[in-house]
Structures are given as C-alpha cells and as structure tokens.
Write a protein that holds these residues in place. Sequence first.
Motif, PDB file in Angstrom:
ATOM      1  N   GLY A   1      -8.135   1.550   0.027  1.00 21.10           N
ATOM      2  CA  GLY A   1      -8.989   0.901   0.817  1.00 21.10           C
ATOM      3  C   GLY A   1      -9.568  -0.520   0.351  1.00 21.10           C
ATOM      4  O   GLY A   1      -9.296  -1.597   0.987  1.00 21.10           O
ATOM      5  N   PHE A   2      -9.939  -0.545  -0.828  1.00 17.00           N
ATOM      6  CA  PHE A   2     -10.335  -1.644  -1.440  1.00 17.00           C
ATOM      7  C   PHE A   2      -9.079  -2.723  -1.956  1.00 17.00           C
ATOM      8  O   PHE A   2      -9.232  -3.981  -1.610  1.00 17.00           O
ATOM      9  CB  PHE A   2     -10.749  -1.663  -3.147  1.00 17.00           C
ATOM     10  CG  PHE A   2     -12.020  -0.620  -2.890  1.00 17.00           C
ATOM     11  CD1 PHE A   2     -13.270  -1.151  -2.246  1.00 17.00           C
ATOM     12  CD2 PHE A   2     -12.031   0.610  -3.376  1.00 17.00           C
ATOM     13  CE1 PHE A   2     -14.405  -0.723  -2.412  1.00 17.00           C
ATOM     14  CE2 PHE A   2     -13.433   1.231  -3.394  1.00 17.00           C
ATOM     15  CZ  PHE A   2     -14.542   0.768  -2.897  1.00 17.00           C
TER      16      PHE A   2
ATOM     17  N   LEU B   1       0.830  -1.113  -0.121  1.00 12.96           N
ATOM     18  CA  LEU B   1       0.070   0.055  -0.063  1.00 12.96           C
ATOM     19  C   LEU B   1       0.778   1.199   0.065  1.00 12.96           C
ATOM     20  O   LEU B   1       0.357   2.536  -0.459  1.00 12.96           O
ATOM     21  CB  LEU B   1      -1.066  -0.007   1.218  1.00 12.96           C
ATOM     22  CG  LEU B   1      -2.313  -1.049   0.988  1.00 12.96           C
ATOM     23  CD1 LEU B   1      -2.809  -1.181   2.197  1.00 12.96           C
ATOM     24  CD2 LEU B   1      -2.945  -1.036  -0.080  1.00 12.96           C
ATOM     25  N   PHE B   2       1.881   1.204   0.595  1.00 16.30           N
ATOM     26  CA  PHE B   2       2.978   2.435   0.734  1.00 16.30           C
ATOM     27  C   PHE B   2       3.389   2.533  -0.767  1.00 16.30           C
ATOM     28  O   PHE B   2       3.533   3.819  -1.130  1.00 16.30           O
ATOM     29  CB  PHE B   2       3.909   2.223   1.694  1.00 16.30           C
ATOM     30  CG  PHE B   2       3.819   2.671   2.971  1.00 16.30           C
ATOM     31  CD1 PHE B   2       3.483   4.109   3.451  1.00 16.30           C
ATOM     32  CD2 PHE B   2       3.372   1.705   3.862  1.00 16.30           C
ATOM     33  CE1 PHE B   2       3.354   4.523   4.741  1.00 16.30           C
ATOM     34  CE2 PHE B   2       3.013   2.123   5.251  1.00 16.30           C
ATOM     35  CZ  PHE B   2       3.133   3.517   5.517  1.00 16.30           C
TER      36      PHE B   2
ATOM     37  N   LEU C   1      -2.503   4.615  -7.013  1.00 12.20           N
ATOM     38  CA  LEU C   1      -4.010   3.945  -6.783  1.00 12.20           C
ATOM     39  C   LEU C   1      -4.469   4.561  -5.540  1.00 12.20           C
ATOM     40  O   LEU C   1      -5.087   3.834  -4.645  1.00 12.20           O
ATOM     41  CB  LEU C   1      -3.795   2.695  -6.892  1.00 12.20           C
ATOM     42  CG  LEU C   1      -3.381   1.872  -7.939  1.00 12.20           C
ATOM     43  CD1 LEU C   1      -3.417   0.348  -7.884  1.00 12.20           C
ATOM     44  CD2 LEU C   1      -4.573   2.245  -9.223  1.00 12.20           C
ATOM     45  N   ARG C   2      -4.260   6.030  -5.353  1.00  9.93           N
ATOM     46  CA  ARG C   2      -4.480   6.527  -4.190  1.00  9.93           C
ATOM     47  C   ARG C   2      -5.877   6.224  -3.704  1.00  9.93           C
ATOM     48  O   ARG C   2      -6.521   5.969  -2.544  1.00  9.93           O
ATOM     49  CB  ARG C   2      -4.314   7.902  -4.400  1.00  9.93           C
ATOM     50  CG  ARG C   2      -4.790   8.855  -3.127  1.00  9.93           C
ATOM     51  CD  ARG C   2      -4.444  10.346  -3.460  1.00  9.93           C
ATOM     52  NE  ARG C   2      -4.513  10.943  -2.046  1.00  9.93           N
ATOM     53  CZ  ARG C   2      -3.574  12.362  -1.801  1.00  9.93           C
ATOM     54  NH1 ARG C   2      -2.751  12.431  -2.636  1.00  9.93           N
ATOM     55  NH2 ARG C   2      -3.833  12.770  -0.711  1.00  9.93           N
TER      56      ARG C   2
ATOM     57  N   PHE D   1      -2.190   6.113   7.960  1.00  8.78           N
ATOM     58  CA  PHE D   1      -1.535   6.314   6.843  1.00  8.78           C
ATOM     59  C   PHE D   1      -2.466   6.930   5.828  1.00  8.78           C
ATOM     60  O   PHE D   1      -2.158   8.041   5.376  1.00  8.78           O
ATOM     61  CB  PHE D   1      -0.957   5.075   6.054  1.00  8.78           C
ATOM     62  CG  PHE D   1      -0.669   5.289   4.656  1.00  8.78           C
ATOM     63  CD1 PHE D   1       0.639   6.119   4.446  1.00  8.78           C
ATOM     64  CD2 PHE D   1      -1.146   4.510   3.817  1.00  8.78           C
ATOM     65  CE1 PHE D   1       0.985   6.079   3.238  1.00  8.78           C
ATOM     66  CE2 PHE D   1      -0.709   4.704   2.427  1.00  8.78           C
ATOM     67  CZ  PHE D   1       0.394   5.561   2.227  1.00  8.78           C
ATOM     68  N   LEU D   2      -3.591   6.209   5.768  1.00 10.62           N
ATOM     69  CA  LEU D   2      -4.723   6.864   4.731  1.00 10.62           C
ATOM     70  C   LEU D   2      -5.078   8.214   5.290  1.00 10.62           C
ATOM     71  O   LEU D   2      -5.349   9.436   4.404  1.00 10.62           O
ATOM     72  CB  LEU D   2      -6.011   5.847   4.672  1.00 10.62           C
ATOM     73  CG  LEU D   2      -5.599   4.717   3.852  1.00 10.62           C
ATOM     74  CD1 LEU D   2      -6.665   3.700   3.984  1.00 10.62           C
ATOM     75  CD2 LEU D   2      -5.100   4.869   2.474  1.00 10.62           C
TER      76      LEU D   2
END
Length: 122
Positions: free
Chosen positions: A60-61, A48-49, A55-56, A114-115
Amino acid sequence: MTVVFIAVIAFAFHFLVNSLFEIAVEVNQLVYSYSINILLACGVIVLLFLLKKRLRDQLGFIFMFASMLKFVFFFILFYPEYNADGDLTRSEFLTFFIPYVVCLIVESVILSKFLNSLDNYK
C-alpha cells in the motif's frame, strides 16, 4: 489490460468532447498524455505484482509512493510545455488530469482487489 481498455474508452470520449466543444487541444498532446499515464499505471501494477511476496505488508505504501512519482512525472514531462506561455489553461490541465485520474482509479480498483485477495490467501 483493463487499464488500457478503459483508458482507450476515456480517450475517445475525451477527444469527442474536445471536438464537440471545439477545445483547442492537439491530438498529439492527448495521445502523449494517455500513453504516459497508461505506461506508468501498468508499470505500477507490474511492480506491485512482482513485490507481492517480498514486501507484502508495504504494498500500500509502495502504491502511494508510485502515485506521487506519477505526479512528479507531470511536472517533468508535461508542465514545462503547458506553462511555456506562462499560463496553464484549463484545457491543458485537463489534458493531463483526466487520463491521470482515469488510470489512477482503474489502477486503484485492480490493486484493491489484488490486495484483498492476498489477505484472503493468508
């Protein structure tokens, strides 16, 4: 490395409880379960990082999909051994489920922060 630190503490507590209640779970099974869950959790966090810019809006998906894949790993890596005698005992289930939940919670907290930081950065 928060995942590793908290998982090691959970492992020690899990091992202690198993020893105190004389639950028949091999140490190798616990180490294997915690190791796999730690590696998968760290892998998801790193993924995700790495995808944060491209794909900002889908992070979550991707996290939910990766969590589902981690559960698929259970059926591939753990379930055949645990169900070899035709019975999945509570201690066998907990040997997988406790490290899975511990890593998932820590992973969720890290990724939530992070999000949120990405939202504040806009």
